[in-house]
Design a protein around this motif. Sequence first.
Motif, short mmCIF file in Angstrom:
data_model
loop_
_atom_site.label_atom_id
_atom_site.label_comp_id
_atom_site.label_asym_id
_atom_site.label_seq_id
_atom_site.Cartn_x
_atom_site.Cartn_y
_atom_site.Cartn_z
N ALA A 192 0.84 -1.21 0.00
CA ALA A 192 0.00 0.00 0.00
C ALA A 192 0.87 1.25 0.00
CB ALA A 192 -0.94 -0.01 1.20
N GLN A 193 1.90 1.24 0.82
CA GLN A 193 2.76 2.42 0.96
C GLN A 193 3.56 2.71 -0.31
OE1 GLN A 193 5.48 2.13 4.26
NE2 GLN A 193 6.53 4.02 3.74
N TRP A 194 4.14 1.67 -0.93
CA TRP A 194 5.08 1.88 -2.02
C TRP A 194 4.50 1.68 -3.41
CZ3 TRP A 194 9.24 4.44 -0.88
CH2 TRP A 194 9.69 4.40 0.44
N ARG A 195 3.39 0.93 -3.51
CA ARG A 195 2.81 0.66 -4.83
C ARG A 195 1.37 1.12 -4.94
NH1 ARG A 195 2.78 -5.00 -6.15
NH2 ARG A 195 2.68 -4.36 -8.31
N GLY A 196 0.79 1.61 -3.83
CA GLY A 196 -0.58 2.08 -3.85
C GLY A 196 -1.61 0.96 -3.98
N LEU A 197 -1.20 -0.27 -3.66
CA LEU A 197 -2.09 -1.43 -3.75
C LEU A 197 -2.32 -1.97 -2.35
CD1 LEU A 197 -0.40 -3.17 -6.82
CD2 LEU A 197 -2.50 -1.80 -6.82
N ASP A 198 -3.52 -1.78 -1.83
CA ASP A 198 -3.82 -2.16 -0.45
C ASP A 198 -4.22 -3.64 -0.37
OD1 ASP A 198 -4.27 -2.03 2.27
OD2 ASP A 198 -6.22 -1.06 2.09
N LYS A 199 -3.23 -4.49 -0.65
CA LYS A 199 -3.43 -5.94 -0.57
C LYS A 199 -2.07 -6.61 -0.47
CE LYS A 199 -3.37 -6.59 -5.58
NZ LYS A 199 -4.06 -7.13 -6.73
N PRO A 200 -2.04 -7.79 0.10
CA PRO A 200 -0.76 -8.50 0.15
C PRO A 200 -0.40 -9.02 -1.24
CG PRO A 200 -2.48 -9.89 1.04
CD PRO A 200 -3.11 -8.55 0.75
N THR A 201 0.84 -9.29 -1.45
CA THR A 201 1.34 -9.91 -2.67
C THR A 201 2.42 -10.90 -2.26
OG1 THR A 201 2.14 -9.47 -4.91
CG2 THR A 201 3.08 -8.13 -3.13
#
Length: 164
Positions: free
Chosen positions: A62-71
């Motif tokens: 979320a912080q670095w890629r703007g994607l609020d999900k795990p990967t």
Amino acid sequence: MAQALSVDVLVQSQQWSALEGVESLVERAAAAALARGSVQVLNGAELSVALSDDAAVRQLNAQWRGLDKPTNVLSFPAAEADELADAPHVGDIVLAFETVAREARDDGKTLADHTSHLVIHGLLHLLGFDHETDAEAEAMEAIEIAALSDLGIADPYADLELET
């Protein structure tokens, strides 16, 4: 003389204890990626690998890629690819246990093999490889397949090709 990385493995989630010898597995995977990546790095440069969990990776994503999900894996380069020959730190890789374990189970792979693949994938990103275009993806996958083969691990993309 072969290049060598100093691999610092930080186990942040005790869930990784399910994978016996995970530190040496990470080191072997990183060495295989470096050997096949054909990118000059400073001999003895450091690579940090954090074995974390979904919650921490979700926050980083979320912080670095703007994607609020795990990967499954995140890579954070410490230097540009053309500067790696002089850089003392290649970068950081973070893996999320729950996502990695679920993917391995769903794909019928061992946790060890899938973890090795993701370390290789993450390090190749740090070495400047990407998969934004079809040509980039093919080149990166070929290196991954070769590095995994060096470790005695089957082509992770073979089943995907059969499904299309």
